[in-house]
Design a protein around this motif. Structure first.
Motif, PDB file in Angstrom:
ATOM      1  N   ARG A  15      40.606   9.270   4.927  1.00  0.00           N
ATOM      2  CA  ARG A  15      39.899   8.902   3.707  1.00  0.00           C
ATOM      3  C   ARG A  15      40.494   7.676   2.998  1.00  0.00           C
ATOM      4  O   ARG A  15      39.848   7.096   2.138  1.00  0.00           O
ATOM      5  CB  ARG A  15      39.857  10.083   2.723  1.00  0.00           C
ATOM      6  CG  ARG A  15      39.229  11.333   3.261  1.00  0.00           C
ATOM      7  CD  ARG A  15      37.772  11.195   3.550  1.00  0.00           C
ATOM      8  NE  ARG A  15      37.001  10.669   2.445  1.00  0.00           N
ATOM      9  CZ  ARG A  15      35.689  10.720   2.368  1.00  0.00           C
ATOM     10  NH1 ARG A  15      34.992  11.260   3.342  1.00  0.00           N
ATOM     11  NH2 ARG A  15      35.045  10.214   1.341  1.00  0.00           N
ATOM     12  N   ASN A  31      26.233  28.554   5.060  1.00  0.00           N
ATOM     13  CA  ASN A  31      27.364  29.253   4.433  1.00  0.00           C
ATOM     14  C   ASN A  31      27.143  30.752   4.513  1.00  0.00           C
ATOM     15  O   ASN A  31      28.038  31.538   4.270  1.00  0.00           O
ATOM     16  CB  ASN A  31      27.472  28.888   2.937  1.00  0.00           C
ATOM     17  CG  ASN A  31      27.644  27.413   2.690  1.00  0.00           C
ATOM     18  OD1 ASN A  31      27.043  26.856   1.799  1.00  0.00           O
ATOM     19  ND2 ASN A  31      28.466  26.776   3.489  1.00  0.00           N
ATOM     20  N   GLY A  64      39.229  15.268  10.070  1.00  0.00           N
ATOM     21  CA  GLY A  64      40.640  15.644  10.051  1.00  0.00           C
ATOM     22  C   GLY A  64      40.812  17.147  10.057  1.00  0.00           C
ATOM     23  O   GLY A  64      40.014  17.876   9.475  1.00  0.00           O
ATOM     24  N   PRO A  70      31.794  26.480   1.984  1.00  0.00           N
ATOM     25  CA  PRO A  70      31.387  25.092   1.697  1.00  0.00           C
ATOM     26  C   PRO A  70      32.544  24.098   1.792  1.00  0.00           C
ATOM     27  O   PRO A  70      33.694  24.455   1.542  1.00  0.00           O
ATOM     28  CB  PRO A  70      30.900  25.148   0.242  1.00  0.00           C
ATOM     29  CG  PRO A  70      30.797  26.565  -0.116  1.00  0.00           C
ATOM     30  CD  PRO A  70      31.618  27.362   0.819  1.00  0.00           C
ATOM     31  N   GLY A  71      32.204  22.891   2.180  1.00  0.00           N
ATOM     32  CA  GLY A  71      33.167  21.791   2.132  1.00  0.00           C
ATOM     33  C   GLY A  71      34.193  21.757   3.245  1.00  0.00           C
ATOM     34  O   GLY A  71      35.162  21.014   3.177  1.00  0.00           O
ATOM     35  N   THR A  72      33.990  22.574   4.292  1.00  0.00           N
ATOM     36  CA  THR A  72      35.007  22.615   5.353  1.00  0.00           C
ATOM     37  C   THR A  72      34.705  21.639   6.491  1.00  0.00           C
ATOM     38  O   THR A  72      35.423  21.612   7.481  1.00  0.00           O
ATOM     39  CB  THR A  72      35.152  24.052   5.900  1.00  0.00           C
ATOM     40  OG1 THR A  72      33.848  24.602   6.065  1.00  0.00           O
ATOM     41  CG2 THR A  72      35.963  24.926   4.981  1.00  0.00           C
ATOM     42  N   GLY A  73      33.624  20.893   6.379  1.00  0.00           N
ATOM     43  CA  GLY A  73      33.368  19.844   7.373  1.00  0.00           C
ATOM     44  C   GLY A  73      32.316  20.189   8.415  1.00  0.00           C
ATOM     45  O   GLY A  73      32.207  19.513   9.435  1.00  0.00           O
ATOM     46  N   LYS A  74      31.490  21.198   8.130  1.00  0.00           N
ATOM     47  CA  LYS A  74      30.476  21.606   9.122  1.00  0.00           C
ATOM     48  C   LYS A  74      29.452  20.492   9.361  1.00  0.00           C
ATOM     49  O   LYS A  74      29.135  20.147  10.499  1.00  0.00           O
ATOM     50  CB  LYS A  74      29.753  22.889   8.663  1.00  0.00           C
ATOM     51  CG  LYS A  74      30.674  24.068   8.475  1.00  0.00           C
ATOM     52  CD  LYS A  74      29.956  25.302   8.029  1.00  0.00           C
ATOM     53  CE  LYS A  74      29.335  25.204   6.653  1.00  0.00           C
ATOM     54  NZ  LYS A  74      30.322  25.011   5.560  1.00  0.00           N
ATOM     55  N   THR A  75      28.955  19.943   8.264  1.00  0.00           N
ATOM     56  CA  THR A  75      27.940  18.894   8.403  1.00  0.00           C
ATOM     57  C   THR A  75      28.539  17.671   9.086  1.00  0.00           C
ATOM     58  O   THR A  75      27.902  17.032   9.925  1.00  0.00           O
ATOM     59  CB  THR A  75      27.384  18.514   7.013  1.00  0.00           C
ATOM     60  OG1 THR A  75      27.116  19.714   6.307  1.00  0.00           O
ATOM     61  CG2 THR A  75      26.119  17.702   7.117  1.00  0.00           C
ATOM     62  N   LEU A  76      29.792  17.402   8.736  1.00  0.00           N
ATOM     63  CA  LEU A  76      30.494  16.264   9.328  1.00  0.00           C
ATOM     64  C   LEU A  76      30.568  16.443  10.854  1.00  0.00           C
ATOM     65  O   LEU A  76      30.244  15.524  11.608  1.00  0.00           O
ATOM     66  CB  LEU A  76      31.900  16.225   8.720  1.00  0.00           C
ATOM     67  CG  LEU A  76      32.712  14.964   8.871  1.00  0.00           C
ATOM     68  CD1 LEU A  76      32.012  13.810   8.203  1.00  0.00           C
ATOM     69  CD2 LEU A  76      34.100  15.153   8.265  1.00  0.00           C
ATOM     70  N   GLY A 103      38.483  19.975   3.142  1.00  0.00           N
ATOM     71  CA  GLY A 103      38.259  18.556   3.434  1.00  0.00           C
ATOM     72  C   GLY A 103      37.484  17.901   2.303  1.00  0.00           C
ATOM     73  O   GLY A 103      37.804  16.789   1.862  1.00  0.00           O
ATOM     74  N   ALA A 104      36.463  18.611   1.811  1.00  0.00           N
ATOM     75  CA  ALA A 104      35.641  18.051   0.734  1.00  0.00           C
ATOM     76  C   ALA A 104      36.473  17.903  -0.539  1.00  0.00           C
ATOM     77  O   ALA A 104      36.292  16.944  -1.304  1.00  0.00           O
ATOM     78  CB  ALA A 104      34.435  18.934   0.486  1.00  0.00           C
TER      79      ALA A 104
HETATM   80  N1  LIG Z   1      37.768  17.897   8.036  1.00  0.00           N
HETATM   81  C1  LIG Z   1      37.364  16.872   7.304  1.00  0.00           C
HETATM   82  N2  LIG Z   1      37.805  15.619   7.570  1.00  0.00           N
HETATM   83  C2  LIG Z   1      37.393  14.573   6.821  1.00  0.00           C
HETATM   84  N3  LIG Z   1      36.543  14.677   5.788  1.00  0.00           N
HETATM   85  C3  LIG Z   1      36.077  15.902   5.494  1.00  0.00           C
HETATM   86  C4  LIG Z   1      36.456  17.061   6.231  1.00  0.00           C
HETATM   87  N4  LIG Z   1      35.819  18.129   5.720  1.00  0.00           N
HETATM   88  C5  LIG Z   1      35.069  17.675   4.721  1.00  0.00           C
HETATM   89  N5  LIG Z   1      35.222  16.344   4.567  1.00  0.00           N
HETATM   90  C6  LIG Z   1      34.577  15.511   3.545  1.00  0.00           C
HETATM   91  O1  LIG Z   1      33.882  16.359   2.665  1.00  0.00           O
HETATM   92  C7  LIG Z   1      32.481  16.051   2.642  1.00  0.00           C
HETATM   93  C8  LIG Z   1      31.704  17.351   2.657  1.00  0.00           C
HETATM   94  O2  LIG Z   1      31.907  17.973   3.913  1.00  0.00           O
HETATM   95  P1  LIG Z   1      30.719  18.671   4.697  1.00  0.00           P
HETATM   96  O3  LIG Z   1      29.415  18.334   4.059  1.00  0.00           O
HETATM   97  O4  LIG Z   1      30.862  18.413   6.132  1.00  0.00           O
HETATM   98  O5  LIG Z   1      31.073  20.173   4.391  1.00  0.00           O
HETATM   99  P2  LIG Z   1      30.217  21.451   4.763  1.00  0.00           P
HETATM  100  O6  LIG Z   1      31.165  22.405   5.407  1.00  0.00           O
HETATM  101  O7  LIG Z   1      29.015  21.069   5.535  1.00  0.00           O
HETATM  102  O8  LIG Z   1      29.838  21.949   3.323  1.00  0.00           O
HETATM  103  P3  LIG Z   1      28.518  22.694   2.856  1.00  0.00           P
HETATM  104  O9  LIG Z   1      28.522  24.008   3.535  1.00  0.00           O
HETATM  105  O10 LIG Z   1      28.702  22.796   1.387  1.00  0.00           O
HETATM  106  O11 LIG Z   1      27.359  21.816   3.237  1.00  0.00           O
HETATM  107  C9  LIG Z   1      32.225  15.198   3.860  1.00  0.00           C
HETATM  108  O12 LIG Z   1      31.279  14.221   3.628  1.00  0.00           O
HETATM  109  C10 LIG Z   1      33.554  14.567   4.128  1.00  0.00           C
HETATM  110  O13 LIG Z   1      33.637  13.382   3.395  1.00  0.00           O
END
Ligand SMILES: Nc1ncnc2c1ncn2[C@@H]1O[C@H](COP(=O)(O)OP(=O)(O)OP(=O)(O)O)[C@@H](O)[C@H]1O
Length: 353
Positions: free
Chosen positions: A245, A208, A57, A98-104, A273-274
């Motif tokens: 979600r 990050n 999202g 962190p938590g902005t959805g990069k891994t996703l 997102g996280a």
């Molecule tokens: N844009 C998004 N849409 C839906 N869910 C999201 C989104 N961003 C994050 N999430 C949720 O948050 C969780 C963590 O996100 P993610 O691991 O992709 O963040 P990241 O940017 O890779 O963080 P980090 O740098 O800490 O690894 C995901 O498993 C997902 O459930």
């Protein structure tokens, strides 16, 4: 006189029957090769992405950009790639807080491209105290793709390798006391350069802290696409994430009809997102534990205190005073309080309270 004719007929029959399998085999090979060369591309750029179905999202802009810059060439068939001497993008670096959805995003790219395999590995997992083991692990990650390329050539499926927290293994060379980091970087660079002969690998790095990375990794031909995934989602993006979600809850009739996701999206400014995912999980836990919502008056009081920044200030002062009288040691964190409140609201909403 009939004998030589019979012998000739037998000779012809034997010769033809021994040639037939070879001829049939050759025709079959040519046909399958042709079929493989005509194979449809793995990924169609013209099909619009259904972001909700993807489960991502508020990142439409980033995904569209990645699709345009990094994935377009993968829409072509192996034959077109060969004829046009196209070189696919082999590395993408996703960086941001962190938590902005990069891994996703990284995980979904494999799915979008219908990759034959998607491997995800955490940088620290690669590290090992024994000499050479970390480098060996990197080689192993690439081995399947190399083998596939050997066997199937241009028709090999795509292998996506994702390095989460890549900064843990690819810090700037020459700046650390031990040389383990340097040899790991060398190994990864060697493998990424080796991809030049391979068109079936896409490496995605996630970090990050991009400033810590060795600059050699960022040059063209390696992690040449660098995408900042930084923006916290806006209201529409947050609504999208809430919808994604809670989709499962809705599907299983666990989401009360009174839940107002739009309202939640409004109230969760500054949430990543996280953060939103965490809120829903927390609400789920509370519901599972059967926690009862607070009494109405208490709830109304909470609602008055939080949300608008002016009322936040007021509540900050109030809380500070209360803290001073209650305990001098207790520290007050307004952000935590807002988060607490929103979490509670989410919980109440999900419970249909
Ligand atoms: N844009 C998004 N849409 C839906 N869910 C999201 C989104 N961003 C994050 N999430 C949720 O948050 C969780 C963590 O996100 P993610 O691991 O992709 O963040 P990241 O940017 O890779 O963080 P980090 O740098 O800490 O690894 C995901 O498993 C997902 O459930």
């Amino acid at each position: 006189p009939a004998m030589p004719q019979l012998a000739l007929a037998i000779f012809c029959a034997v010769t033809i029957s021994s040639l037939v399998p070879g001829i049939v085999g050759a025709i079959y090979c040519a046909w399958t090769r042709r079929k493989q060369r005509k194979r449809t591309p793995t990924y169609d750029l013209n099909i619009p992405i259904d972001y909700n179905a993807l489960g991502i999202g508020g990142l439409d802009k980033e995904l569209t950009e990645i699709r345009r810059r990094a994935l377009a060439s993968r829409t072509l068939s192996p034959q077109e790639v060969e004829e046009m001497e196209i070189e696919h993008v082999r590395g993408i670096l996703l960086y941001g807080p962190p938590g902005t959805g990069k891994t996703l995003i990284a995980r979904k790219i494999g799915g979008l491209l219908k990759a034959a395999s998607t491997k995800i590995v955490n940088g620290p997992e690669i590290l090992d105290k024994y000499v050479g083991v970390s480098e060996q692990r990197i080689r192993e990650l690439f081995a399947a793709a190399e083998c596939d390329q050997d066997r199937q050539g241009a028709n090999s499926g795509l292998h996506v390798i994702i390095f989460d927290e890549i900064d843990a293994i690819c810090k700037k060379r020459g700046e650390m006391d031990n040389h383990v980091n340097d040899t790991i970087v060398d190994q990864l660079l060697a493998k990424m350069d080796g991809i030049e002969q391979l068109n079936n690998i896409l490496v995605i790095g996630i970090t990050n802290l991009p400033e810590l990375l060795d600059s050699a990794l960022l040059r063209p031909g390696r992690f040449e696409i660098q995408m900042k995934v930084i923006n916290l989602p806006d209201e529409a993006g947050r609504l999208q994430i809430f919808e994604i979600r809670t989709a499962k809850l809705k599907e299983n009739n666990k989401l009360d009809g009174s839940v107002n996701l739009k309202e939640l999206a409004k109230k969760t400014k500054q949430y990543s997102g996280a953060g939103i995912a965490g809120l829903i999980t927390m609400a789920d836990f509370k519901r599972a534990l059967g926690e009862k919502p607070k009494k109405k008056e208490e709830k109304d009081q909470n609602e008055q205190n939080v949300d608008e920044s002016s009322s936040l200030k007021k509540s900050e002062e109030k809380e500070e005073k209360a803290n001073m009288t209650l305990s001098k040691k207790k520290t007050y964190n307004p952000i935590k309080r807002v988060r607490h409140y929103v979490a509670k609201k989410t919980c109440d909403a999900l419970r249909g309270d």
